[in-house]
Motif scaffolding. Structure first.
Motif, PDB file in Angstrom:
ATOM      1  N   GLU A 194       2.113 -35.168 -20.445  1.00 20.23           N
ATOM      2  CA  GLU A 194       0.721 -35.537 -20.743  1.00 20.23           C
ATOM      3  C   GLU A 194       0.621 -36.913 -21.390  1.00 20.23           C
ATOM      4  N   PHE A 195       1.497 -37.171 -22.365  1.00 23.72           N
ATOM      5  CA  PHE A 195       1.467 -38.463 -23.044  1.00 23.72           C
ATOM      6  C   PHE A 195       1.843 -39.584 -22.075  1.00 23.72           C
ATOM      7  N   GLY A 196       2.847 -39.339 -21.256  1.00 22.97           N
ATOM      8  CA  GLY A 196       3.258 -40.337 -20.279  1.00 22.97           C
ATOM      9  C   GLY A 196       2.159 -40.662 -19.284  1.00 22.97           C
ATOM     10  N   MET A 197       1.448 -39.638 -18.821  1.00 13.65           N
ATOM     11  CA  MET A 197       0.358 -39.854 -17.860  1.00 13.65           C
ATOM     12  C   MET A 197      -0.784 -40.628 -18.497  1.00 13.65           C
ATOM     13  N   ARG A 198      -1.040 -40.337 -19.772  1.00 16.60           N
ATOM     14  CA  ARG A 198      -2.100 -41.065 -20.470  1.00 16.60           C
ATOM     15  C   ARG A 198      -1.732 -42.542 -20.619  1.00 16.60           C
ATOM     16  N   LEU A 199      -0.449 -42.791 -20.916  1.00 11.81           N
ATOM     17  CA  LEU A 199      -0.007 -44.179 -21.036  1.00 11.81           C
ATOM     18  C   LEU A 199      -0.130 -44.903 -19.714  1.00 11.81           C
ATOM     19  N   MET A 200       0.224 -44.242 -18.604  1.00  6.38           N
ATOM     20  CA  MET A 200       0.154 -44.868 -17.300  1.00  6.38           C
ATOM     21  C   MET A 200      -1.279 -45.247 -16.915  1.00  6.38           C
ATOM     22  N   GLU A 201      -2.209 -44.473 -17.413  1.00 11.71           N
ATOM     23  CA  GLU A 201      -3.630 -44.774 -17.152  1.00 11.71           C
ATOM     24  C   GLU A 201      -4.156 -45.862 -18.062  1.00 11.71           C
ATOM     25  N   GLY A 202      -3.305 -46.281 -19.018  1.00 13.46           N
ATOM     26  CA  GLY A 202      -3.726 -47.322 -19.950  1.00 13.46           C
ATOM     27  C   GLY A 202      -4.746 -46.844 -20.947  1.00 13.46           C
TER      28      GLY A 202
END
Length: 376
Positions: A363-371
């Motif tokens: 979840e955290f990684g996906m949020r980071l990828m979305e900026g």
């Protein structure tokens, strides 16, 4: 007639973040005669240009050794890729911290380096490594290898000519090529790391069919022992329990021996236990100047500087950790948190990509990828 080949050895001295480093390179450009020589000329010119820019550009000089070597590889790879497959080179680069022996390495599809330590030889790394400079067919994660050289360690680098040997002929008279990659380890050990004897050993073990280039690095540093005054101060330290007295004794010890890692580590633990994060962060930085190979203190420095709001120092240490341990999730999470605090969208996406590669759906990684920042 004689042919010129595509092998190259090079060595340079540079300063990064105020510390002196030695860069050594062994490379082999693809192709025979003029084609290989042309590749070496391009590589040598590009390396010299990079060294000169490092000497005059403060932003480049302020890069960490891990970041500098990664950026150097990417620059060289882009240069060779511009020839659309017409020019490629294998290469191994070692960036050695002169004071500590800490070494950062990148291997681009080159024969593995050999470490000779206490009369025993071994390959430096068992990782697959990267693809050749200019090879755009296969893409992979770009990371660096790290290790620590000890006093009197010897490193031997060499091109694939060291292994390309005709060792026999079959019944039809066809040559039988060497398939024993550990043969070179035995030769280096028997020669005790001496280059002329290594070459003679290679030549004696088979018929050489390709260029052979060899490069030798011997690491030397003064091995200091704890002085009598420092030993006496340690005895005083162990005899008192008062915190302030102990801190005062440790500071006296560091005035006597500024490179006493044990004293720096003890001060670090005291300040950390007292939740004095500013001082603990400074102590971790001092330890890393002496022992930049210590991942624990690198992580501590990144985390502590993050906690006290010094995001620029925090990102320096977190970036170094991620470059040499990109497969370790806690380091990537910290990197993502710091990039998020800095509001660096590109950095957040890079950290998120690394995280989601290791943990799909994180979840955290996906949020980071979305900026997207989770901060208020």
């Amino acid at each position: 007639t004689k042919e010129i080949g595509g092998d190259m050895n090079a060595g340079y001295s540079i300063r990064l973040q105020g510390e002196k480093y030695t860069l050594v390179v062994n490379a082999d450009a693809m192709g025979k005669s003029l084609q290989g020589a042309g590749g070496v000329l391009v590589l040598g010119s590009a390396l010299r240009s990079l060294i000169e820019r490092t000497q005059i550009n403060e932003d480049i000089r302020n890069q960490s050794p891990e970041r500098w070597l990664k950026n150097a590889f990417l620059e060289l790879h882009r240069l060779f890729s511009s020839f659309n497959g017409g020019m490629m080179a294998s290469m191994i680069c070692l960036l050695i911290h002169d004071a500590s022996g800490y070494t950062v390495m990148i291997n681009a599809e080159h024969p593995r380096g050999i470490l000779l330590r206490r009369a025993q030889s071994s390959f430096i790394s068992h990782h697959e490594g990267l693809r050749k400079l200019g090879n755009t067919a296969v893409k992979g994660r770009l990371w660096v290898d790290t290790f620590l050289l000890l006093n009197k360690d010897i490193i031997i680098l060499g091109s694939d000519g060291r292994d390309d040997l005709i060792v026999a002929h079959d019944e039809d008279g066809q040559p039988v090529m060497n398939e024993d990659e550990r043969r070179i380890l035995r030769i280096v050990r028997a020669a005790d790391g001496d280059l002329p004897r290594i070459f003679l050993g290679i030549r004696a073990s088979g018929e050489i069919v390709d260029d052979v280039s060899l490069l030798r690095v011997e690491y030397r540093r003064h091995e200091s022992t704890e002085s009598a005054p420092a030993h006496e101060l340690w005895q005083q330290y162990n005899s008192v329990q008062d915190r302030q007295q102990r801190v005062s004794l440790l500071h006296k010890m560091l005035q006597v021996e500024p490179e006493n890692v044990r004293a720096w580590q003890t001060l670090f633990r005291i300040h950390l236990r007292d939740k004095n994060f500013v001082e603990a962060a400074f102590m971790s930085e001092c330890i890393l100047r002496l022992r930049p190979d210590r991942d624990f203190f690198m992580y501590s420095a990144a985390l502590l500087f993050f906690k006290i709001g010094n995001y620029e120092k925090a990102i320096n240490y977190a970036d170094r950790l991620a470059l040499r341990n990109w497969h370790f999730v806690p380091y990537l999470v910290l990197l993502g948190m710091i990039q998020e605090a800095r509001q660096d969208a590109e950095g957040m996406r890079e950290a998120g990509l690394l995280l989601t590669e290791l943990m799909p759906g994180n979840e955290f990684g996906m949020r980071l990828m979305e900026g997207k920042s989770g901060q208020a």
